[in-house]
Design a protein around this motif. Structure first.
Motif, PDB file in Angstrom:
ATOM      1  N   HIS A 187      28.894  -7.022  17.889  1.00  0.00           N
ATOM      2  CA  HIS A 187      29.744  -7.853  18.753  1.00  0.00           C
ATOM      3  C   HIS A 187      29.524  -7.824  20.227  1.00  0.00           C
ATOM      4  O   HIS A 187      28.635  -6.936  20.553  1.00  0.00           O
ATOM      5  N   THR A 188      30.219  -8.576  20.855  1.00  0.00           N
ATOM      6  CA  THR A 188      30.165  -8.605  22.448  1.00  0.00           C
ATOM      7  C   THR A 188      31.322  -7.798  22.783  1.00  0.00           C
ATOM      8  O   THR A 188      32.033  -7.132  22.292  1.00  0.00           O
ATOM      9  N   GLU A 189      31.058  -7.534  24.271  1.00  0.00           N
ATOM     10  CA  GLU A 189      31.949  -6.214  24.820  1.00  0.00           C
ATOM     11  C   GLU A 189      33.453  -7.084  25.055  1.00  0.00           C
ATOM     12  O   GLU A 189      34.360  -6.078  25.160  1.00  0.00           O
ATOM     13  N   GLU A 190      33.820  -8.227  24.639  1.00  0.00           N
ATOM     14  CA  GLU A 190      35.175  -8.524  24.849  1.00  0.00           C
ATOM     15  C   GLU A 190      36.017  -7.982  24.002  1.00  0.00           C
ATOM     16  O   GLU A 190      37.381  -8.004  24.230  1.00  0.00           O
ATOM     17  N   ILE A 191      35.619  -7.378  22.748  1.00  0.00           N
ATOM     18  CA  ILE A 191      36.607  -6.802  21.754  1.00  0.00           C
ATOM     19  C   ILE A 191      36.699  -5.421  21.921  1.00  0.00           C
ATOM     20  O   ILE A 191      37.128  -4.539  21.068  1.00  0.00           O
ATOM     21  N   LEU A 192      35.997  -4.801  23.111  1.00  0.00           N
ATOM     22  CA  LEU A 192      36.246  -3.476  23.246  1.00  0.00           C
ATOM     23  C   LEU A 192      37.343  -3.038  24.018  1.00  0.00           C
ATOM     24  O   LEU A 192      38.160  -3.687  24.783  1.00  0.00           O
ATOM     25  N   ASP A 193      37.986  -1.661  23.672  1.00  0.00           N
ATOM     26  CA  ASP A 193      39.211  -1.340  24.389  1.00  0.00           C
ATOM     27  C   ASP A 193      39.065  -0.764  25.886  1.00  0.00           C
ATOM     28  O   ASP A 193      37.940  -0.626  26.140  1.00  0.00           O
ATOM     29  N   LYS A 194      39.901  -0.397  26.308  1.00  0.00           N
ATOM     30  CA  LYS A 194      40.078   0.291  28.005  1.00  0.00           C
ATOM     31  C   LYS A 194      38.934   1.286  27.870  1.00  0.00           C
ATOM     32  O   LYS A 194      38.445   1.431  28.999  1.00  0.00           O
ATOM     33  N   THR A 195      38.662   2.126  26.920  1.00  0.00           N
ATOM     34  CA  THR A 195      37.906   3.195  27.011  1.00  0.00           C
ATOM     35  C   THR A 195      36.397   2.582  26.959  1.00  0.00           C
ATOM     36  O   THR A 195      35.345   3.212  27.450  1.00  0.00           O
TER      37      THR A 195
ATOM     38  N   LEU B 185      27.444  -2.705  19.839  1.00  0.00           N
ATOM     39  CA  LEU B 185      27.205  -3.509  20.766  1.00  0.00           C
ATOM     40  C   LEU B 185      25.570  -3.898  20.739  1.00  0.00           C
ATOM     41  O   LEU B 185      25.140  -4.976  20.744  1.00  0.00           O
ATOM     42  N   ILE B 186      24.801  -2.966  20.674  1.00  0.00           N
ATOM     43  CA  ILE B 186      23.487  -3.011  20.502  1.00  0.00           C
ATOM     44  C   ILE B 186      22.765  -3.163  18.945  1.00  0.00           C
ATOM     45  O   ILE B 186      23.304  -2.215  18.261  1.00  0.00           O
ATOM     46  N   GLY B 187      22.439  -4.278  18.652  1.00  0.00           N
ATOM     47  CA  GLY B 187      22.254  -4.218  17.206  1.00  0.00           C
ATOM     48  C   GLY B 187      20.717  -5.159  17.047  1.00  0.00           C
ATOM     49  O   GLY B 187      20.094  -5.294  18.040  1.00  0.00           O
ATOM     50  N   GLY B 188      20.478  -5.661  15.747  1.00  0.00           N
ATOM     51  CA  GLY B 188      19.420  -6.283  15.582  1.00  0.00           C
ATOM     52  C   GLY B 188      17.884  -5.630  15.900  1.00  0.00           C
ATOM     53  O   GLY B 188      17.741  -4.566  16.068  1.00  0.00           O
ATOM     54  N   PRO B 189      16.921  -6.325  16.458  1.00  0.00           N
ATOM     55  CA  PRO B 189      15.681  -5.715  16.632  1.00  0.00           C
ATOM     56  C   PRO B 189      15.928  -4.739  17.957  1.00  0.00           C
ATOM     57  O   PRO B 189      14.891  -3.903  18.104  1.00  0.00           O
ATOM     58  N   GLN B 190      16.695  -4.872  18.840  1.00  0.00           N
ATOM     59  CA  GLN B 190      16.931  -4.320  19.774  1.00  0.00           C
ATOM     60  C   GLN B 190      17.525  -3.025  19.392  1.00  0.00           C
ATOM     61  O   GLN B 190      16.923  -1.813  20.054  1.00  0.00           O
TER      62      GLN B 190
END
Length: 389
Positions: free
Chosen positions: A187-195, A235-240
């Motif tokens: 997922h992208t950063e937009e759904i992360l909480d305040k931490t 956040l970090i997925g796929g071949p990365q």
């Protein structure tokens, strides 16, 4: 299956998982060969890591295969269209290391013999409309829905990489309820909480409601446990985050661990390779036996040696759930199915570019066009021959 209460777990992975990406590249190359040359031979494997795809193996064909563009198109279709996902179809490096098939192999295959030695398994059971085990069917449907919602823009924060896992509670051989569900999606950063260390409860709830609930239906209850991106974030997925390789998801490709697996992978192999074609045939046989009402579940094992057409072994196991003896089922199979490589290819019409669709969400239990091994067209014939009322 055991008696009493027990649990069976199966997992699946999305089309953006590194291993599945590789399966899709390999099968796209196979399809391109078969479009031009139905007699082409392909044994193609793909490796991916951050920013790099390597394609290697054996291809013999009268056609021309643009490996680099095929790989880029697959990566684009999956959704790796931005460096933030660890792989960008426009910028990634692609290395082509393909060569022609060994003449030592060809001389055995050209005469109609099997393309390799090995053992293959097929299975069917009556616990789902697809005649497949319930856990793997649910796991596939979860990751497929995950991809559909991502591509459709419903859950825009999802990335291409993802996994699912389903644990089903059984009682006396029948699925009763879903005990637990695992959803892991990039997922992208937009759904992360305040931490910044985990996704919000809102996003977790939305993923359960929009991905899981429509798939699980009434099989999920108030006690069903959900594990959504259990580490907190993805956040970090796929071949990365992980390398990928063709053929590393063979249990996902088949029956989710419910029955044995011969060990041979499917993707990137033309149907002269019995790893693929004979496994499809074993499923076709098992499914028609169950569809005929001869058994509630059926496992078929086939065994071959390179260069020889007829299988060395044919085993039937109905786990005591057959209406006739396993010996008689073997006789029915030998009478009504041609188990030679040429017979399998002809019966299932396997020399067509049908394979890219198989490379994600399972090779079995699919109603898609081209999945000829899923037909139940011999069920009535087998039922009559077995004298099943």
């Amino acid at each position: 299956m055991p008696s009493g209460k027990y649990y069976i777990t199966s997992e699946s992975v999305s089309e953006g998982h590194p291993d599945k990406l590789c399966d899709q590249v390999s099968d796209a190359i196979l399809d391109d060969v078969l479009r031009q040359d139905s007699r082409g031979r392909v044994a193609c494997e793909t490796f991916v890591t951050m920013g790099l795809i390597i394609v290697g193996g054996e291809v013999t064909t009268t056609g021309y295969v643009d490996v680099i563009n095929i790989a880029r198109n697959v990566v684009k279709k999956i959704g790796y269209t931005h460096p933030k996902y660890g792989l960008d179809y426009q910028a990634c490096a692609i290395l082509n290391a393909i060569h022609s098939q060994s003449p030592d192999i060809a001389q055995g295959v050209d005469t109609g013999g099997a393309g390799d030695q090995g053992l293959m398994f097929g299975y069917a059971c009556d616990e789902t409309p697809e005649l497949m085990p319930l856990p793997i069917m649910l796991a596939h449907k979860l990751v497929k829905r995950m991809a559909d919602l991502r591509k459709g823009g419903v859950l825009k924060y999802l990335g291409p990489d993802g996994k699912s896992q389903v644990t089903v509670e059984y009682k006396n051989g029948k699925p009763k309820r879903i005990n637990s569900v695992v959803l892991a999606s990039q997922h992208t950063e937009e759904i992360l909480d305040k931490t910044g260390n985990k996704i919000t409860q809102k996003a977790r709830k939305e993923m359960i409601e929009k991905i899981a609930n429509p798939v699980l239906g009434k099989m999920a209850d108030s006690k069903t446990e959900y594990y959504v991106n259990q580490t907190g974030k993805f956040l970090i997925g796929g071949p990365q985050s992980d390398t990928g390789m063709t053929g590393r998801k063979i249990v996902v490709d088949t029956y989710g661990g419910v029955v044995s697996h011969g060990g041979g992978a499917f993707s990137g192999k033309d149907p002269s390779k019995v790893d693929r074609s004979a496994t499809y045939m074993a499923r076709y046989v098992a499914k028609n036996i169950v569809a005929a009402g001869i058994a509630k579940q059926c496992t078929i094992q086939l065994a071959y040696v390179i260069g020889k057409a007829e299988p060395l072994g044919l085993l039937v196991d109905t786990a005591g759930a057959g209406k006739i003896s396993e010996e008689k089922i073997v006789d029915l199979i030998r009478e009504h199915f041609d188990l030679t490589p040429r017979g399998i290819i002809t019966e299932l019409d396997l020399l067509k570019p049908i394979y890219s669709k198989t490379a994600a969400y399972g090779h079995f239990g699919r109603e898609d066009q081209g999945f000829t091994w899923e037909r139940c067209d011999k069920a009535a014939l087998l039922k009559k021959a077995a004298h099943i009322k």
